[in-house]
Motif scaffolding. Structure first.
Motif, mmCIF file in Angstrom:
data_model
loop_
_atom_site.group_PDB
_atom_site.id
_atom_site.type_symbol
_atom_site.label_atom_id
_atom_site.label_comp_id
_atom_site.label_asym_id
_atom_site.label_seq_id
_atom_site.Cartn_x
_atom_site.Cartn_y
_atom_site.Cartn_z
ATOM 1 N N THR A 118 0.818 -1.208 0.000
ATOM 2 C CA THR A 118 0.000 0.000 0.000
ATOM 3 C C THR A 118 0.858 1.267 0.000
ATOM 4 O O THR A 118 0.464 2.302 -0.548
ATOM 5 C CB THR A 118 -0.930 0.016 1.227
ATOM 6 N N ALA A 119 2.061 1.166 0.578
ATOM 7 C CA ALA A 119 2.953 2.325 0.663
ATOM 8 C C ALA A 119 3.409 2.802 -0.715
ATOM 9 O O ALA A 119 3.817 3.957 -0.879
ATOM 10 C CB ALA A 119 4.169 1.996 1.526
ATOM 11 N N PHE A 120 3.345 1.941 -1.721
ATOM 12 C CA PHE A 120 3.759 2.323 -3.068
ATOM 13 C C PHE A 120 2.756 3.276 -3.721
ATOM 14 O O PHE A 120 3.125 4.062 -4.591
ATOM 15 C CB PHE A 120 3.907 1.079 -3.957
ATOM 16 N N LYS A 121 1.496 3.177 -3.329
ATOM 17 C CA LYS A 121 0.479 4.030 -3.930
ATOM 18 C C LYS A 121 0.635 5.450 -3.398
ATOM 19 O O LYS A 121 0.591 5.686 -2.197
ATOM 20 C CB LYS A 121 -0.916 3.484 -3.614
ATOM 21 N N GLY A 122 0.839 6.386 -4.307
ATOM 22 C CA GLY A 122 1.060 7.757 -3.896
ATOM 23 C C GLY A 122 2.483 8.040 -3.458
ATOM 24 O O GLY A 122 2.759 9.122 -2.925
ATOM 25 N N PHE A 123 3.398 7.088 -3.677
ATOM 26 C CA PHE A 123 4.797 7.310 -3.306
ATOM 27 C C PHE A 123 5.379 8.427 -4.189
ATOM 28 O O PHE A 123 5.057 8.521 -5.374
ATOM 29 C CB PHE A 123 5.598 6.011 -3.502
ATOM 30 N N PRO A 124 6.213 9.312 -3.637
ATOM 31 C CA PRO A 124 6.730 10.427 -4.427
ATOM 32 C C PRO A 124 7.538 9.993 -5.642
ATOM 33 O O PRO A 124 8.140 8.912 -5.646
ATOM 34 C CB PRO A 124 7.613 11.200 -3.438
ATOM 35 N N MET A 125 7.541 10.823 -6.670
ATOM 36 C CA MET A 125 8.285 10.555 -7.899
ATOM 37 C C MET A 125 9.158 11.753 -8.246
ATOM 38 O O MET A 125 8.892 12.867 -7.811
ATOM 39 C CB MET A 125 7.325 10.251 -9.059
ATOM 40 N N VAL A 126 10.201 11.491 -9.029
ATOM 41 C CA VAL A 126 11.120 12.542 -9.466
ATOM 42 C C VAL A 126 11.012 12.681 -10.984
ATOM 43 O O VAL A 126 11.144 11.692 -11.719
ATOM 44 C CB VAL A 126 12.577 12.210 -9.082
ATOM 45 N N LYS A 127 10.788 13.895 -11.442
ATOM 46 C CA LYS A 127 10.706 14.140 -12.884
ATOM 47 C C LYS A 127 12.086 14.015 -13.517
ATOM 48 O O LYS A 127 13.081 14.525 -12.986
ATOM 49 C CB LYS A 127 10.132 15.526 -13.141
ATOM 50 N N LEU A 128 12.156 13.330 -14.651
ATOM 51 C CA LEU A 128 13.413 13.153 -15.360
ATOM 52 C C LEU A 128 13.583 14.233 -16.419
ATOM 53 O O LEU A 128 12.683 14.469 -17.225
ATOM 54 C CB LEU A 128 13.464 11.776 -16.025
ATOM 55 N N ALA A 129 14.749 14.863 -16.401
ATOM 56 C CA ALA A 129 15.046 15.871 -17.416
ATOM 57 C C ALA A 129 16.087 15.371 -18.407
ATOM 58 O O ALA A 129 16.149 15.829 -19.548
ATOM 59 C CB ALA A 129 15.545 17.158 -16.745
ATOM 60 N N LYS A 130 16.895 14.412 -17.981
ATOM 61 C CA LYS A 130 17.986 13.910 -18.811
ATOM 62 C C LYS A 130 17.471 12.924 -19.856
ATOM 63 O O LYS A 130 16.548 12.145 -19.592
ATOM 64 C CB LYS A 130 19.027 13.241 -17.918
ATOM 65 N N GLN A 131 18.081 12.950 -21.018
ATOM 66 C CA GLN A 131 17.708 12.041 -22.095
ATOM 67 C C GLN A 131 18.659 10.830 -22.096
ATOM 68 O O GLN A 131 19.858 10.982 -21.864
ATOM 69 C CB GLN A 131 17.793 12.751 -23.453
ATOM 70 N N TYR A 132 18.104 9.664 -22.359
ATOM 71 C CA TYR A 132 18.913 8.444 -22.429
ATOM 72 C C TYR A 132 18.618 7.710 -23.733
ATOM 73 O O TYR A 132 17.459 7.616 -24.148
ATOM 74 C CB TYR A 132 18.617 7.519 -21.250
ATOM 75 N N THR A 133 19.668 7.171 -24.331
ATOM 76 C CA THR A 133 19.530 6.399 -25.561
ATOM 77 C C THR A 133 20.162 5.031 -25.374
ATOM 78 O O THR A 133 21.217 4.907 -24.753
ATOM 79 C CB THR A 133 20.215 7.121 -26.744
ATOM 80 N N TYR A 175 18.247 -4.333 -23.614
ATOM 81 C CA TYR A 175 18.920 -3.248 -24.324
ATOM 82 C C TYR A 175 20.278 -2.933 -23.705
ATOM 83 O O TYR A 175 20.523 -3.205 -22.522
ATOM 84 C CB TYR A 175 18.042 -1.989 -24.312
ATOM 85 N N SER A 176 21.131 -2.339 -24.511
ATOM 86 C CA SER A 176 22.462 -1.934 -24.067
ATOM 87 C C SER A 176 22.479 -0.444 -23.746
ATOM 88 O O SER A 176 22.019 0.386 -24.546
ATOM 89 C CB SER A 176 23.501 -2.237 -25.145
ATOM 90 N N SER A 177 23.038 -0.120 -22.586
ATOM 91 C CA SER A 177 23.197 1.286 -22.191
ATOM 92 C C SER A 177 24.655 1.710 -22.293
ATOM 93 O O SER A 177 25.091 2.632 -21.598
ATOM 94 C CB SER A 177 22.696 1.494 -20.752
ATOM 95 N N SER A 178 25.416 1.033 -23.144
ATOM 96 C CA SER A 178 26.867 1.236 -23.220
ATOM 97 C C SER A 178 27.264 2.665 -23.574
ATOM 98 O O SER A 178 28.353 3.116 -23.222
ATOM 99 C CB SER A 178 27.485 0.267 -24.234
ATOM 100 N N GLU A 179 26.401 3.389 -24.254
ATOM 101 C CA GLU A 179 26.753 4.742 -24.683
ATOM 102 C C GLU A 179 26.000 5.825 -23.912
ATOM 103 O O GLU A 179 25.955 6.980 -24.339
ATOM 104 C CB GLU A 179 26.479 4.889 -26.184
ATOM 105 N N SER A 180 25.421 5.463 -22.770
ATOM 106 C CA SER A 180 24.697 6.461 -21.978
ATOM 107 C C SER A 180 25.123 6.366 -20.514
ATOM 108 O O SER A 180 25.816 5.435 -20.104
ATOM 109 C CB SER A 180 23.178 6.249 -22.095
ATOM 110 N N ASP A 181 24.671 7.318 -19.706
ATOM 111 C CA ASP A 181 24.964 7.346 -18.272
ATOM 112 C C ASP A 181 23.881 6.648 -17.464
ATOM 113 O O ASP A 181 23.867 6.752 -16.233
ATOM 114 C CB ASP A 181 25.070 8.805 -17.790
#
Length: 235
Positions: A34-49, A133-139
């Motif tokens: 139940t604690a997951f419902k309404g749990f805070p979230m962080v907006k993402l600004a960074k782009q990932y490929t 997927y591979s994240s080899s070229e991203s952070d």
């Protein structure tokens, strides 16, 4: 003999006592969920490929039109010959069909820093069909603390600081939410925080011998067990 031999009446008394403990554990689990419902979230600004079978793909693309995305950070680095045994064990415990997740507006993918060719080769060996997927070229791995590297300012694991000289891949899971064009990070878990995903452990916990970790040792890749081990067990 792992358990005491008793009469049917004694067994029933013990089972009823255990049932009360099961009910308490289920109630505690429900409260945690139940604690997951309404749990805070962080907006993402960074782009990932990422690199995928059909070329470059972005984080929003991984949602495949759904609102939620589960990412398992699989320990397969650029220099690794094969995937981590523990991550492989967890992946073996993921649902064989993603249809039920998809029906609940949720996608699931695996992501590693290894190049796509290595991922595809190991995926074929294991017989898995999960999107990977591979994240080899991203952070991406560094930013979500699944790869430790002080030179990349990634020294935190399981919400604690590690020594600056500690490097390498770590297991983890991150959850993302999409509302319109905006992406949000809602949850991440690492280390023992992933244990509740291991259905094999949940099943073994119900048996007289239990998990048998001390007796048998660590897990192997599922294609490395001998026929004798699968037939009679390792001990």
């Amino acid at each position: 003999m792992p358990g005491k031999i008793v009469s049917p009446e004694e067994w029933l008394t013990a089972r009823k006592d255990l049932l009360e403990k099961e009910k308490a554990a289920t109630k505690a689990s429900d409260q945690f969920t139940t604690a997951f419902k309404g749990f805070p979230m962080v907006k993402l600004a960074k782009q990932y490929t990422f690199d995928g079978p059909n070329g470059k793909i972005t984080l929003p693309d991984l949602f495949e039109g759904r609102k939620q995305l589960i990412v398992y950070h699989f320990m397969l680095g650029p220099d690794d010959a094969a995937g981590c045994e523990g991550c492989s064990f967890l992946t073996d415990n993921l649902p064989s069909s993603l249809a039920h997740l998809h029906a609940r507006n949720t996608s699931l993918v695996l992501i590693s820093r290894a190049p796509l060719e290595k991922i595809e080769s190991f995926k074929k060996r294991m017989g898995w069909n999960f999107p990977w997927y591979s994240s080899s070229e991203s952070d991406f791995n560094y930013d979500f603390h699944a790869t430790l590297d002080g030179s990349n300012s990634s020294t935190q694991y399981n919400f604690k600081e590690s020594a600056p000289d500690v490097k390498g891949e770590r297991p983890g899971m991150s959850i993302f939410y999409k509302e319109g064009a905006e992406l949000y990070h809602s949850y991440s878990a690492y280390s023992r925080g992933l244990d509740h995903l291991l259905v094999t452990y949940r099943l073994l916990d119900l048996t007289p011998l239990g998990r048998q970790d001390k007796e048998v040792g660590g897990w192997k890749l599922h294609d490395e067990y001998t026929e004798e081990e699968k037939k009679e067990g390792a001990v």
